[in-house]
Design an enzyme around this catalytic site. Sequence first.
Site, PDB file in Angstrom:
ATOM      1  N   CYS A 138       0.855  -1.178   0.000  1.00  0.00           N
ATOM      2  CA  CYS A 138       0.000   0.000   0.000  1.00  0.00           C
ATOM      3  C   CYS A 138       0.893   1.229   0.000  1.00  0.00           C
ATOM      4  O   CYS A 138       2.117   1.137   0.019  1.00  0.00           O
ATOM      5  CB  CYS A 138      -0.951   0.021   1.198  1.00  0.00           C
ATOM      6  SG  CYS A 138      -0.124   0.152   2.766  1.00  0.00           S
ATOM      7  N   CYS A 177       3.845   1.708   2.359  1.00  0.00           N
ATOM      8  CA  CYS A 177       5.086   1.004   2.051  1.00  0.00           C
ATOM      9  C   CYS A 177       6.029   1.908   1.264  1.00  0.00           C
ATOM     10  O   CYS A 177       7.230   1.918   1.490  1.00  0.00           O
ATOM     11  CB  CYS A 177       4.802  -0.242   1.219  1.00  0.00           C
ATOM     12  SG  CYS A 177       4.085  -1.579   2.147  1.00  0.00           S
ATOM     13  N   ASP A 210      -7.436 -26.448 -10.679  1.00  0.00           N
ATOM     14  CA  ASP A 210      -6.210 -27.103 -10.255  1.00  0.00           C
ATOM     15  C   ASP A 210      -6.472 -27.607  -8.840  1.00  0.00           C
ATOM     16  O   ASP A 210      -7.360 -27.122  -8.157  1.00  0.00           O
ATOM     17  CB  ASP A 210      -5.072 -26.082 -10.284  1.00  0.00           C
ATOM     18  CG  ASP A 210      -3.816 -26.645  -9.676  1.00  0.00           C
ATOM     19  OD1 ASP A 210      -3.435 -27.753 -10.073  1.00  0.00           O
ATOM     20  OD2 ASP A 210      -3.234 -25.986  -8.803  1.00  0.00           O
ATOM     21  N   ASP A 251      -3.310 -21.668  -9.324  1.00  0.00           N
ATOM     22  CA  ASP A 251      -2.453 -20.776  -8.554  1.00  0.00           C
ATOM     23  C   ASP A 251      -0.980 -20.943  -8.893  1.00  0.00           C
ATOM     24  O   ASP A 251      -0.186 -20.078  -8.597  1.00  0.00           O
ATOM     25  CB  ASP A 251      -2.641 -21.025  -7.065  1.00  0.00           C
ATOM     26  CG  ASP A 251      -1.980 -22.316  -6.633  1.00  0.00           C
ATOM     27  OD1 ASP A 251      -2.108 -23.302  -7.376  1.00  0.00           O
ATOM     28  OD2 ASP A 251      -1.329 -22.329  -5.583  1.00  0.00           O
ATOM     29  N   ASP A 293       0.156 -23.919 -13.801  1.00  0.00           N
ATOM     30  CA  ASP A 293      -1.189 -23.601 -14.269  1.00  0.00           C
ATOM     31  C   ASP A 293      -1.203 -22.463 -15.279  1.00  0.00           C
ATOM     32  O   ASP A 293      -2.196 -22.252 -15.955  1.00  0.00           O
ATOM     33  CB  ASP A 293      -2.081 -23.185 -13.090  1.00  0.00           C
ATOM     34  CG  ASP A 293      -2.203 -24.276 -12.061  1.00  0.00           C
ATOM     35  OD1 ASP A 293      -2.287 -25.440 -12.480  1.00  0.00           O
ATOM     36  OD2 ASP A 293      -2.202 -23.979 -10.862  1.00  0.00           O
TER      37      ASP A 293
END
Lengths: 56, 806
Positions: free
Chosen positions: B99, B102, B505, B689, B693
Site C-alpha cells: 500500500c 510502504c 487445479d 495458482d 497452471d
Amino acid sequence: MNILLVLIPITVLLALGACIAFFWAVDHDQFDDLDTPKLLPLLDPPDDAKPEDPPA
Amino acid sequence: MNAACWHCGEALPTGEQFSATVSGQSHPVCCIGCRAAAEWIDQLGLADYYRLRSEPALRPAASPNDAASWQHAELDRHLVRELDGGKQEAIMLIDGVRCAACVWLIERALGVVPGVESVQVNAVARRARVTWESARCSLANIIEALQRAGYRALPLDARAFADSRRAESRSALKRLIVAGFGAMQAMMFASALYFGVFDANDAGTRDLFRWFGLMVSSPVVLYSAQPFFAGAMRALRARRLAMDVPVALAIAIIYGASIFESLRGGHEVYFDSVSMFVFFLLLGRHLEMRARHRAGDLTDALAKLTPAYADRVAADGSIERISASALAGGDRVRIASGAVVPADGILLGNPCRVDESMLSGESAAVTKRAQDPLVAGSVVLSGPADMQVQRVGADTVLAAIVALVSRAQSERPRLALSGERAAARFVARVLALASLTAIGWSVVDPSRAFAATLAVLVVSCPCAFALAVPAALTRSLALLARQGVLVVHADAIENLAMATHAVFDKTGTLSEPKMEIHHVDARFAKNDALALAAALARNSHHPVARAIAQAAAGVPAAQVGQIEEVAGSGVRGTFAAHDLRLGHAAFALPAHAPEPSLADAVVLADETGVIAEFHMSEQERSGARAAISALACLGVSVEIASGDVEARVVAMARKLGVDHHHARQTPADKLDRLNALRANAACVIAVGDGINDAPVLAGADVAVAMGNGSDLAQASSDIVLSATDLTALPRAIALARETMTVLRRNQRWALAYNLLAIPFAALGFVPPWLAALGMSLSSLVVVLNATRIGRHAPAATGSQPHEAMA
C-alpha cells in the site's frame, strides 16, 4: 464580434501550452504512480524538521 | 482465536511470545523477523507507517543475511548503471509493497542510508529506482537496508531501464489528455454553432468557427484515436469484425464528412461529437489498462523465479559468483541448500532432494541422483549440489512455460464470440440504415442525401456503443472489487456470465497442505511430541515447518532452547538435556541407516531414536465444497485437472463431490484438455495458482488466479481472487450474469432510441438542439440503468445471501 478573432487564438494557444506542459510532466515521471504521492504529505510529522528530505 | 501479529497480520503462535516496542508501546508480533523489522522502523522514527498503512506488511525473513551476496563487481556490471559524477543507479523489483505507506517507508528508510542520493518507488509496478554515490554506498548496502525493513528486493538487469509498461501508460495518458483538451475546445466552438449565434447571412463567421473546430479536433482524430485505427486494421487483416471496426469507421466517416461539409458550406459539422466520442472511449480503455498493470507483468514474474546470480566452479575448484545471464552450456555451478536452480542441467556427484512443485504441481519433493536432469526454477532442498549446465536463458523449461503462456494469451480471442457477433450485427445494421437513407434521398432529393446519411451515422454510433457497455462493466467491476474479486480484463465479465465449465487445479487451489502426525514413540504423548515439534518449527519459514506450527495450535507450548536452523536439512534444539532434531530422516537420525519408510516423512528425533513421524497430507480449502455446489447450482460443470498423483486427486475429488478429474497432467496436457472442451463450444473457466497452471490460465476463456498464488499465474489471468474464500467465484458469476442482462437491456434501449431517432434524423426533422438533448437523455438512462446492477442480491448466489445484501 471581431474580438473573437483575438480571443479564440488565445484559447487555442492556452490549450496548446497546457498540452505541452502536460507532456513535459508525463515525461518527467509525474504520472507514473498516481496512488502514493497523494498520501505522502499527510505522513510527515508536522513538528519534525526533515532537512534532507529529497523532493518527490 | 489468537490475536494477529502487529507487523505482518498473521496469527500469533502459541507458546513463546515475541513483542516489539514501537512508539513506547509494546505490541505482540509473531516472530523474530517481524520484531526486528518493527523495531528498526521505530528506530528510524518511521512508526507512522503503522498508522497510515492499509494492508499488513509481508512477513520478513528471519535472518536477512544474503545481502552480501550482491557485493560483486561482476554482478554490478549487469545490474548497475553508471551515472556522471561517481554515481550509480539500479532498478529493483520489490516484494511486499502492498500500500502507499510502504512507498513512504521505503523512501524514508533508504533516505537515511549514507550515500543514497534519490529514491523513487512506484507502488503499481512494484519497482524502486535508487541512485547513490558509488564511493559511500553499494548495491548490497541498499538491499540490506530494504531487508531490515522487511522487504525483499531483486535488482533487475539493464533491460529494466527500458520499461515497456511505462511507455504504454505514458503514451495512453498523452492521448487521453489531447483528446480531453480537443473535445472541450471543439465543444465550445460547436455550442456557438448549435445555439445559432450566427444567422444565415453571417456565413463567414459560421465557417470560421467550423475551421476552428476542425483545427482542435484534428489532433484528437489523427493522434489520440490511433489505437482504434490500429486495432481495426489488425481485426480486418485477421478477417474479423471486432469492436474497434465500427468505432474506427464511425470516427473516420464523421471526421471526413465534417471536413467535406465545411468545404462545401453544408448544414452540419460534427467535430464535437467525434472528439467527445474518442475521449470517452479512451477514458474507458485507460481505466482498464491501469487495472491490467496492477495485476503484474509476465517478465517480472519470470525474473522473480530465476536467481540473478550463480556460483560457477572454475577448473581449479575455486568458486566465482557471476550473473546468471553470463552462464553458458558446459559450465559447472554449485547450488546451495534452499537455493534456486539457475539453469537447466544435469546433476553431478551426490544425490539430492529437489522441490519441483512449482513446475510439476507435485506436492512431494523429488530425489535426484547423479546424471538426473535439474530444471531452472526448482529449489534444491538438501545441498549443496553441483550441476553441469546444459541450457540457459530462453532455452530452459521454465522459459518455455512462459513462452507457452504468452502464446496462449495472444491466440485467445480476447473479445468473446458473442461480443464480436454483436459488433458485427451492429455495424451491419448501421451501414444498412445509412445506405438505405442515402439511396432513398438520392431518389427523392439528391442534394440532401449526404446530410441525412451523415445524421443517421452520428445519431446511431456514439450512444449505442460508447456508453451502454462501459457503464454496465464499470459498475460491476467496482462491485466485484469490493468482494475481493479483481477483474483484470473487463471482457472477462462477458465470458464469466456464459461459462459452462470450470477446470480447477488441485494443489493450492482446492486444497491446502496439512500436517498429520503418525507413529508417536511410546515415551511421549501425542500432544507432547507435537508441542516439541512446533516449538522447533515455529521460527522457520519453510512450508512444512509452518504446517507443523499450525497443526500444534491449541497445544500448550514446550520450552525448547538453543534453536538453530540448518538450511536445507531441518531444525535442532535442546530440551531437557536432549538434542532434538526435526527434519528429514537423514538429518534427524544421523547415526541410523536410512529407512525407506521414512523417505517422505518429516521426523522428530533425539539421540535415542524417533519420537514422532509427520506426513504431509491435504485438506480442502475453506469454502471449496460450498463453492463447487454453488457452481453446480449455476449450471457450471466442474472438473479437476492436477499434476499430482492419481490417488490424491481421486481422494480430493471424492471429498468435494467432483465427478470429472484428471491426474498427472503436464501443463501441455491441461491445455489440450481445455482445447478439447472448447472445441465442443464450452466456455471454460480455469482456476489455478501455480506456475504449472499459467499456460492453462492463459488459454482459458476466463482465467481465475488465487491471490496467494504465484506471480506468473496472476500475470496470465483475467480475474484474481484476493479473497481466499472460493465462494467468491460463484458470486462473481452470478453478478456477471446480472451485468450482462443489464448490458443487453442497455444495448436494446440504445437501439430502440436509435430506431426512433434515426427516421426523424433521416427525414431532416431533428434540429441540432433536440438531437443534443436526446443524446444526453439517452446516455443518462443508460448510466442510471447500469447503477442498478447488484442492488438486489441475486437469488442464485445462495450461499451467503445476507453478505451480498450488506
